[in-house]
Each structure stands twice: as C-alpha cells, then as structure tokens.
Scaffold this active site. Structure first.
Site, PDB file in Angstrom:
ATOM      1  N   LYS A  13       0.823  -1.212   0.000  1.00 20.01           N
ATOM      2  CA  LYS A  13       0.000   0.000   0.000  1.00 20.01           C
ATOM      3  C   LYS A  13       0.856   1.261   0.000  1.00 20.01           C
ATOM      4  O   LYS A  13       0.518   2.246  -0.641  1.00 20.01           O
ATOM      5  CB  LYS A  13      -0.956   0.006   1.206  1.00 20.01           C
ATOM      6  CG  LYS A  13      -2.012  -1.073   1.165  1.00 20.01           C
ATOM      7  CD  LYS A  13      -3.080  -0.878   2.209  1.00 20.01           C
ATOM      8  CE  LYS A  13      -2.584  -1.008   3.624  1.00 20.01           C
ATOM      9  NZ  LYS A  13      -2.069  -2.348   3.960  1.00 20.01           N
ATOM     10  N   ARG A  88     -11.001  -0.037   8.447  1.00 17.22           N
ATOM     11  CA  ARG A  88     -10.647  -1.460   8.367  1.00 17.22           C
ATOM     12  C   ARG A  88     -11.827  -2.358   8.699  1.00 17.22           C
ATOM     13  O   ARG A  88     -11.752  -3.560   8.504  1.00 17.22           O
ATOM     14  CB  ARG A  88      -9.505  -1.779   9.333  1.00 17.22           C
ATOM     15  CG  ARG A  88      -8.183  -1.257   8.838  1.00 17.22           C
ATOM     16  CD  ARG A  88      -7.045  -1.917   9.550  1.00 17.22           C
ATOM     17  NE  ARG A  88      -5.776  -1.371   9.118  1.00 17.22           N
ATOM     18  CZ  ARG A  88      -4.612  -1.752   9.573  1.00 17.22           C
ATOM     19  NH1 ARG A  88      -4.548  -2.697  10.472  1.00 17.22           N
ATOM     20  NH2 ARG A  88      -3.501  -1.214   9.147  1.00 17.22           N
ATOM     21  N   ARG A 127      10.842  -7.278   5.819  1.00 14.37           N
ATOM     22  CA  ARG A 127      10.882  -5.819   5.911  1.00 14.37           C
ATOM     23  C   ARG A 127      11.751  -5.380   7.093  1.00 14.37           C
ATOM     24  O   ARG A 127      11.700  -5.954   8.164  1.00 14.37           O
ATOM     25  CB  ARG A 127       9.454  -5.276   6.077  1.00 14.37           C
ATOM     26  CG  ARG A 127       9.383  -3.757   6.100  1.00 14.37           C
ATOM     27  CD  ARG A 127       7.984  -3.241   5.862  1.00 14.37           C
ATOM     28  NE  ARG A 127       6.964  -3.961   6.597  1.00 14.37           N
ATOM     29  CZ  ARG A 127       5.652  -3.911   6.303  1.00 14.37           C
ATOM     30  NH1 ARG A 127       5.231  -3.190   5.294  1.00 14.37           N
ATOM     31  NH2 ARG A 127       4.779  -4.573   7.028  1.00 14.37           N
ATOM     32  N   ARG A 160      10.167  -4.707  12.812  1.00 17.84           N
ATOM     33  CA  ARG A 160       9.083  -4.326  13.718  1.00 17.84           C
ATOM     34  C   ARG A 160       8.439  -5.569  14.324  1.00 17.84           C
ATOM     35  O   ARG A 160       8.376  -6.613  13.685  1.00 17.84           O
ATOM     36  CB  ARG A 160       8.007  -3.533  12.949  1.00 17.84           C
ATOM     37  CG  ARG A 160       8.477  -2.185  12.472  1.00 17.84           C
ATOM     38  CD  ARG A 160       7.381  -1.352  11.835  1.00 17.84           C
ATOM     39  NE  ARG A 160       6.277  -2.095  11.274  1.00 17.84           N
ATOM     40  CZ  ARG A 160       5.545  -1.683  10.227  1.00 17.84           C
ATOM     41  NH1 ARG A 160       5.827  -0.554   9.627  1.00 17.84           N
ATOM     42  NH2 ARG A 160       4.538  -2.392   9.788  1.00 17.84           N
ATOM     43  N   ARG A 171      -2.319 -10.900  11.874  1.00 20.94           N
ATOM     44  CA  ARG A 171      -2.787  -9.660  11.248  1.00 20.94           C
ATOM     45  C   ARG A 171      -3.557  -9.949   9.956  1.00 20.94           C
ATOM     46  O   ARG A 171      -4.575  -9.318   9.675  1.00 20.94           O
ATOM     47  CB  ARG A 171      -1.605  -8.735  10.941  1.00 20.94           C
ATOM     48  CG  ARG A 171      -1.004  -8.089  12.173  1.00 20.94           C
ATOM     49  CD  ARG A 171       0.257  -7.327  11.838  1.00 20.94           C
ATOM     50  NE  ARG A 171      -0.019  -6.121  11.083  1.00 20.94           N
ATOM     51  CZ  ARG A 171       0.852  -5.539  10.260  1.00 20.94           C
ATOM     52  NH1 ARG A 171       2.038  -6.066  10.055  1.00 20.94           N
ATOM     53  NH2 ARG A 171       0.531  -4.429   9.629  1.00 20.94           N
TER      54      ARG A 171
END
Length: 200
Positions: A13, A88, A127, A160, A171
C-alpha cells in the site's frame, strides 16, 4: 480527490500510495504511521495503540475514528486525501461516511489491493525499518547497501514486532475477517476498484 486504499498487511500500500498522492497532490493519511509516531513519542494514544499492535490486533474503533476525524479537518485535506489503514471494519466505514456527510463530502473511489497470503508473509518478514529516519527496506527485494545499516542516514535497521511471522499471520487473519464486509459494503456502493498487486 477523496480516496481509500485497502489491502492486507504487506500488500504494498505504501508504494501505491506514494504514486497516488504525487499524481493528485493530496495528503497520504496512514493511521499506522500516526500510531507509530505516537508510540515513539510515548503519548497516551501511542501506549494504548501499542498494546493492540504488538499482538497483531486492530486498534479499537473509537481511538482510530477520533484521530482520523481530527486529521481530515486540517488545511491540507481541502483538495482531498488518501486514507490508508482506515477504515478497516464495516463500523469504521459507516462512521467515516457519517463524518464525510457532516462535512458535505463524498468518497470518489476505494482502491482494493489484492495479493495472496504466502506472498504477504514473505514481504512482511523481510521488511526492515530504520530506527532513526523511518526508511524502509526488504532483505530480499530492496536490501540496504550494507547489512542492517540505513543507506540514507546510517541508522540501525530493525524488524518491527508486527512484522514477525506469527504476528503477521494473525494480522492477515484479522484483516480478512474484519475487512471483507467493508469490501462488500463499498462494492455495493459502486466505489471499489480491485487491483492485483502482483501485476503492478
């Protein structure tokens, strides 16, 4: 141009958002970024949000709605905005419609990025983020020149908590369960534009 960007964690995104805001000259409003700033600053909002985010859960509606409502009244949103990470859930979508209606505004389009679960996990666990400037890398797709060191500022890169395998799986499940009704909601309104992330 008033847009919403939907897509599961790791769908890309951020990359899509950069191109969209450049094209239309509108602000990119990422609730995730707003929460991360608050977490870094140790604000009350940040502390509350962190307890949910570290478990891979969604931050409660009332917290998210209040920050988005405040953000949409800022001067740079007069020409439009790109919402990323909000809404969401169906209830958040309905709350946003009410807020926009009160402001005399309507959404132009809801862009839904579609990508498979295995690809999402691979993207997320690779990431890495710079502790100092927030630059993002991927150990496979866009690695830094020097391992674990930011190209831009020389800061330390880290993974993270919400990018670890078990958290990302949680998630994705939460996203699929809670966001599916929202996609149906915007589809019925004729606002959805589905985009295959892998064909971009």
């Amino acid at each position: 141009m008033r847009l919403i960007l939907l897509g599961p964690p790791g769908a890309g995104k951020g990359t899509q958002a950069s191109a969209i805001v450049k094209k239309y000259g509108i602000p990119h409003i990422s609730t995730g970024d707003i929460f991360r700033v608050n977490i870094k600053m140790g604000t009350e909002l940040g502390i509350k949000a962190k307890t949910y985010m570290d478990k891979g859960l969604l931050v409660p509606d009332e917290l998210v709605i209040s920050i988005v409502k405040d953000r949409l009244t800022e001067e740079d949103c007069k020409k439009g905005f790109l919402l990323d990470g909000f809404p969401r859930t169906l209830s958040q979508g309905e709350a946003l419609d009410e807020e926009l209606n009160d402001m005399g505004l309507k959404l132009n389009r809801v862009i839904n990025i579609e990508v498979g679960k295995e690809v999402l996990i691979e993207r997320a666990i690779g990431r890495r983020v710079c502790k100092d400037c927030g630059s993002t890398y991927h150990i496979k797709f866009s690695p830094p020149k020097q391992e674990n060191i930011c190209d831009n500022c020389g800061g330390q890169l880290f993974q993270r908590e919400d990018d670890k395998v078990e958290t990302i799986k949680q998630r994705i499940q939460v996203y699929l369960k809670q966001t599916k009704p929202l996609i149906d909601y915007y589809t019925k309104k004729g606002l959805i534009l589905n985009v295959d992330a892998l064909s971009q």
